[in-house]
Enzyme design. Structure first.
Site, PDB file in Angstrom:
ATOM      1  N   GLN A   1      -6.312  -3.013  14.112  1.00 19.27           N
ATOM      2  CA  GLN A   1      -6.386  -4.208  14.960  1.00 19.27           C
ATOM      3  C   GLN A   1      -5.806  -5.460  14.297  1.00 19.27           C
ATOM      4  O   GLN A   1      -6.119  -6.579  14.716  1.00 19.27           O
ATOM      5  CB  GLN A   1      -7.855  -4.486  15.363  1.00 19.27           C
ATOM      6  CG  GLN A   1      -8.594  -3.315  15.948  1.00 19.27           C
ATOM      7  CD  GLN A   1      -8.199  -3.019  17.382  1.00 19.27           C
ATOM      8  OE1 GLN A   1      -7.566  -3.830  18.035  1.00 19.27           O
ATOM      9  NE2 GLN A   1      -8.546  -1.848  17.867  1.00 19.27           N
TER      10      GLN A   1
ATOM     11  N   TYR B   1      -8.112   9.045  13.186  1.00 19.81           N
ATOM     12  CA  TYR B   1      -6.872   8.436  12.713  1.00 19.81           C
ATOM     13  C   TYR B   1      -6.942   8.117  11.218  1.00 19.81           C
ATOM     14  O   TYR B   1      -6.050   8.493  10.451  1.00 19.81           O
ATOM     15  CB  TYR B   1      -6.557   7.155  13.498  1.00 19.81           C
ATOM     16  CG  TYR B   1      -5.508   6.321  12.817  1.00 19.81           C
ATOM     17  CD1 TYR B   1      -4.174   6.671  12.909  1.00 19.81           C
ATOM     18  CD2 TYR B   1      -5.853   5.231  12.020  1.00 19.81           C
ATOM     19  CE1 TYR B   1      -3.192   5.947  12.250  1.00 19.81           C
ATOM     20  CE2 TYR B   1      -4.881   4.498  11.357  1.00 19.81           C
ATOM     21  CZ  TYR B   1      -3.558   4.865  11.471  1.00 19.81           C
ATOM     22  OH  TYR B   1      -2.604   4.152  10.803  1.00 19.81           O
TER      23      TYR B   1
ATOM     24  N   TRP C   1       0.819  -1.222   0.000  1.00 20.12           N
ATOM     25  CA  TRP C   1       0.000   0.000   0.000  1.00 20.12           C
ATOM     26  C   TRP C   1       0.850   1.269   0.000  1.00 20.12           C
ATOM     27  O   TRP C   1       0.306   2.373   0.012  1.00 20.12           O
ATOM     28  CB  TRP C   1      -0.955  -0.005   1.193  1.00 20.12           C
ATOM     29  CG  TRP C   1      -0.336  -0.456   2.469  1.00 20.12           C
ATOM     30  CD1 TRP C   1       0.311   0.305   3.400  1.00 20.12           C
ATOM     31  CD2 TRP C   1      -0.292  -1.796   2.959  1.00 20.12           C
ATOM     32  NE1 TRP C   1       0.753  -0.470   4.425  1.00 20.12           N
ATOM     33  CE2 TRP C   1       0.391  -1.770   4.193  1.00 20.12           C
ATOM     34  CE3 TRP C   1      -0.770  -3.021   2.490  1.00 20.12           C
ATOM     35  CZ2 TRP C   1       0.607  -2.920   4.950  1.00 20.12           C
ATOM     36  CZ3 TRP C   1      -0.549  -4.160   3.241  1.00 20.12           C
ATOM     37  CH2 TRP C   1       0.124  -4.111   4.457  1.00 20.12           C
TER      38      TRP C   1
ATOM     39  N   GLU D   1      -5.702   1.101   5.338  1.00 18.87           N
ATOM     40  CA  GLU D   1      -5.813   1.606   6.701  1.00 18.87           C
ATOM     41  C   GLU D   1      -6.941   0.919   7.463  1.00 18.87           C
ATOM     42  O   GLU D   1      -6.813   0.632   8.658  1.00 18.87           O
ATOM     43  CB  GLU D   1      -6.014   3.121   6.702  1.00 18.87           C
ATOM     44  CG  GLU D   1      -4.785   3.915   6.289  1.00 18.87           C
ATOM     45  CD  GLU D   1      -3.604   3.699   7.215  1.00 18.87           C
ATOM     46  OE1 GLU D   1      -3.813   3.345   8.397  1.00 18.87           O
ATOM     47  OE2 GLU D   1      -2.461   3.883   6.768  1.00 18.87           O
TER      48      GLU D   1
ATOM     49  N   ASP E   1      -2.080   7.023  16.065  1.00 17.27           N
ATOM     50  CA  ASP E   1      -2.484   5.701  16.538  1.00 17.27           C
ATOM     51  C   ASP E   1      -1.609   5.315  17.721  1.00 17.27           C
ATOM     52  O   ASP E   1      -0.852   6.134  18.264  1.00 17.27           O
ATOM     53  CB  ASP E   1      -2.382   4.678  15.410  1.00 17.27           C
ATOM     54  CG  ASP E   1      -0.948   4.443  14.949  1.00 17.27           C
ATOM     55  OD1 ASP E   1      -0.037   5.182  15.382  1.00 17.27           O
ATOM     56  OD2 ASP E   1      -0.749   3.509  14.147  1.00 17.27           O
TER      57      ASP E   1
ATOM     58  N   CYS F   1      16.798   1.620  20.781  1.00 17.19           N
ATOM     59  CA  CYS F   1      17.252   3.010  20.819  1.00 17.19           C
ATOM     60  C   CYS F   1      18.489   3.248  19.960  1.00 17.19           C
ATOM     61  O   CYS F   1      18.695   4.358  19.462  1.00 17.19           O
ATOM     62  CB  CYS F   1      17.534   3.421  22.261  1.00 17.19           C
ATOM     63  SG  CYS F   1      16.068   3.338  23.333  1.00 17.19           S
TER      64      CYS F   1
END
Length: 355
Positions: free
Chosen positions: A53, A131, A35, A48, A149, A211
Site C-alpha cells: 500500500q 503474497y 532491498w 515487502e 500482487d 507496449c
C-alpha cells in the site's frame, strides 16, 4: 487461471514462455532498489511489508532508517512501542508495524531469529499472507512460490485477456498455481521480481501500458484485441464511509495534550491529539475543553482538513485552544518533544503546524 485463448494458443503455452522473455529483460531493466542488493530474508521481509500500500520512492528512506536502527530480527522483536512507531511514522497502515514486530517475536522465540526456509511456516507468521510469503521464499530462498500482487495480476489479465475480476480470491489462487508450474529452477527470485517490475514500470496501472518496451507484447491478447483499457477488471468499489471529528490542540503553558488510542481498531495503540465525534464550532469546542477540566481561556483558530483511509474518510476540524489546567487524563509535552519522540499517525501529524 482461465482465459479466452484458443486451443491453438493455450494458456500453458503462453505462460511457459514467460521466464525466457522476462529474465533477460529484467537483467537489463531492473531498478536499483536498496532491498535488491542482497538476499537477506529479514531485509526482504521488511521491504515487502513496507511496500504494501506504499509507493516505492516513499519507502527508500524508511527502509534505510529502519534497518540502521533495527538491523536484526532480535532487535525488531524487542523494539519499544514509541521507538518503533517513530521509525514507521508517516508510512501508514500501522497494523503492518504491529504485526511485523509480533512476527519477529515468534521468529526469535521459535527459530532463534532465523526466518524459516519453509513456505507454510513463513505464511503462518502474523501479518504475512500469500503474497508476502511467496515473495520472501522465492527471493530469499529461491523457492517456486509466486508473489501475486496487483502488478502481477494486471500483467496476467492483459496477456491472457482474462476478464474476471482480479480481486476474487479464486482468480488470485489460480494465478499462483499457474505461475508456480513455470518457475525456472535456480532463478525463482529473479522471476518473481521480473513479474513485479513489468507491472510496476511497463504494464502500468494508470495510463496506457508501454507496449513498445514490453517483452511480452507479441504474446499479449489484450494488446492484440485492443482490450487493455478494460483490463484488469475489478469488483465495484465500496463507497468510503464519511466520519466527522473535531481535533483539539490544547495549549497549557507551551505544553500540548496527547492521548493514546485504544488497543484495538483503527490506529490502535497510537498517540493522537484529543478528539471527539462531530464538527464543533468555536463555542462548542470551548465547552468540550471545559468538560475535560482544562479550564479553557482562549479559542485561537481552527482549520478543516481531511484524511483518507482505504474505506473511511475522516473530515477533521482542528481547534487550537489555550487552557489553564494540564489535566492528568492527557499526556502533556512540548512541541519539540512531540516532534522528536511521539509517533503520530499522518491524520494527526498534519496539525503539527498548530503547535
Amino acid at each position: 487461471m482461465r482465459c479466452p485463448l484458443s486451443e491453438e494458443y493455450p494458456m500453458e503455452k503462453v505462460l511457459r514462455q514467460l521466464p525466457d522473455r522476462l529474465l533477460p529483460w529484467f537483467a537489463e531493466n531492473r531498478r536499483d532498489l536498496p532491498w535488491r542488493r542482497d538476499r537477506e530474508p529479514y531485509h526482504i521481509w521488511v521491504s515487502e511489508i513496507m511496500l504494501q500500500q506504499t509507493r516505492v520512492e516513499a519507502v527508500r528512506d524508511y527502509y534505510a532508517r529502519f534497518l540502521e536502527a533495527l538491523p536484526t530480527v532480535a532487535d525488531l522483536a524487542k523494539a519499544p512501542d514509541d521507538g518503533l512507531g517513530k521509525l514507521w511514522e508517516g508510512l501508514g497502515y500501522y497494523s503492518r508495524m504491529r504485526n511485523l514486530r509480533a512476527a519477529a517475536q515468534v521468529v526469535q522465540e521459535k527459530w532463534n531469529g532465523q526466518i524459516p526456509r519453509d513456505y507454510d511456516a513463513v505464511r503462518s507468521l502474523p501479518g504475512i499472507g500469500d503474497y508476502t510469503a511467496g515473495a520472501i521464499c522465492s527471493i530469499a530462498f529461491d523457492m517456486p512460490t509466486p508473489a501475486v500482487d496487483g502488478n502481477v495480476l494486471r500483467v496476467l489479465a492483459r496477456v491472457l485477456a482474462d476478464s474476471r475480476p482480479v480481486d476474487l480470491p479464486a482468480v488470485r489462487r489460480e494465478a499462483r498455481e499457474a505461475l508456480a508450474a513455470v518457475y525456472p529452477e535456480g532463478r525463482c527470485g529473479d522471476f518473481t521480481q521480473a513479474l513485479m517490475e513489468l507491472g510496476a514500470t511497463v504494464c502500468i496501472p494508470n495510463g496506457a501500458p508501454q507496449c513498445g518496451r514490453c517483452p511480452l507484447a507479441d504474446l499479449c491478447q489484450a494488446r492484440a484485441t485492443g482490450q487493455w483499457r478494460e483490463l484488469p477488471c475489478r469488483l465495484p468499489k465500496r463507497k468510503r464511509r464519511q466520519e466527522d471529528w473535531t481535533v483539539f490542540i490544547l495549549d497549557c503553558g507551551g505544553r500540548f495534550a496527547l492521548e493514546q488510542r485504544g488497543p484495538s481498531g483503527l490506529l490502535a495503540g497510537l498517540w493522537q491529539f484529543p478528539n471527539v465525534p462531530g464538527t464543533l464550532g468555536s463555542q462548542a469546542a470551548l465547552d468540550q475543553a471545559a468538560r475535560w477540566g482544562t479550564e479553557p481561556t482562549d479559542f485561537q483558530r481552527s482549520a478543516d482538513r481531511t484524511h483518507i483511509f482505504t474505506h473511511i474518510q475522516w473530515n477533521l476540524r482542528c481547534c487550537r485552544i489555550v487552557c489553564r489546567q494540564a489535566i492528568p487524563a492527557f499526556r502533556w509535552m512540548t512541541a519539540e518533544e512531540i516532534r522528536a519522540q511521539v509517533p503520530l499517525p499522518t491524520a494527526f501529524r498534519q496539525f503539527l503546524d498548530f503547535l
